[in-house]
Design an enzyme around this catalytic site. Structure first.
Site, PDB file in Angstrom:
ATOM      1  CE1 TYR A 156      -3.633   2.803   0.639  1.00 38.10           C
ATOM      2  CE2 TYR A 156      -2.045   3.466   2.442  1.00 38.10           C
ATOM      3  CZ  TYR A 156      -3.037   3.664   1.542  1.00 38.10           C
ATOM      4  OH  TYR A 156      -3.791   4.770   1.850  1.00 38.10           O
ATOM      5  CB  SER A 157       3.826   2.193   2.031  1.00 38.19           C
ATOM      6  OG  SER A 157       4.802   3.242   1.932  1.00 38.19           O
ATOM      7  CE  LYS A 160      -3.187   6.162  -1.250  1.00 36.59           C
ATOM      8  NZ  LYS A 160      -4.182   6.462  -2.328  1.00 36.59           N
TER       9      LYS A 160
END
Length: 237
Positions: A156-157, A160
């Protein structure tokens, strides 16, 4: 900020929903998308009837759905002044633990997250930029603090971080056409992102992020406001 037409993806809950309500309260025209017809209907019922609100069922990771959402918004309201790429989510245990998705997660859950979080903003940009050029409008991408500061083995990081890179290369392209591009990076926010996990005690409510998005949308033509990073006081990273 005079009355504008704003399209927000993934706006049936959380930051997107709060932003939509804030814009409506301030007299703007708002189109919202969501993947779930049930959740979209619930949001529209809660918002109440308005000739300034348009709800569209659309998956932000699908090109035809995104293109149609932009087209229908312009047909319904006559113009598009801003688009907010808000749709995004974390798969599996990532939301609960901010943890090791790549090291210990379920790869079967990764593809929808990557497509929504990374491909989704690119699809929205491709569909919206010609209309935003006509209005000297603005594209807002919702990133995350974990797109500024890495989290261990967290896919997820990584998505982003990709949004942050996309925002900058879109800025280099779009500003030559009179379009502003702003990346908004929320820190820990108390939204459905956390699913069944425990929300940290210092988490912010969604309203300050909605206000930040509205602040970006309120910048006059010619102002290239690039990045807003908003952490709650007490967030350690």
């Amino acid at each position: 900020m005079t009355d504008k037409t704003v399209l927000i993806t993934g706006a049936t809950s959380g930051i997107g929903a709060h932003t939509a309500r804030l814009l409506l309260d301030r007299g703007h025209r708002v189109a919202v998308t969501g993947r779930s017809e049930v959740k979209l209907k619930a949001f529209l019922d809660e918002a109440g009837p308005s000739d300034r609100l348009l709800g569209l069922v659309a998956d932000a990771s699908e090109w035809q759905a995104t293109e149609l959402a932009v087209t229908r918004t312009v047909e319904h309201f006559g113009r598009l002044d801003a688009a907010v790429a808000n749709a995004g989510f974390a798969s599996g245990d990532t939301a609960r633990t901010r943890g090791a998705t790549i090291g210990a997660g379920d790869p079967a859950q990764w593809s929808p997250m990557v497509l929504t979080n990374v491909l989704g903003p690119a699809l929205l940009a491709h569909a919206a930029l010609p209309h935003l050029e006509a209005t000297a409008g603005r594209l807002v991408l919702v990133g995350s603090v974990v797109g500024v500061k890495n989290a261990p083995a967290n896919l997820y990081s990584a998505t982003k971080w990709a949004v942050a890179g996309l925002a900058e290369n879109l800025r280099m392209y779009a500003t030559t056409r009179g379009i502003g591009v702003t990346l908004v990076n929320p820190g820990v926010i108390d939204t459905p992102f956390w699913q069944d996990g425990e929300v940290p005690p210092f988490a912010l409510a969604p309203e300050p992020i909605a206000e930040a998005i509205c602040f970006a949308l309120g910048q006059p033509a010619g102002v290239d406001l690039n990045t807003l990073t908003i952490r709650p006081v007490g967030q350690p990273n």
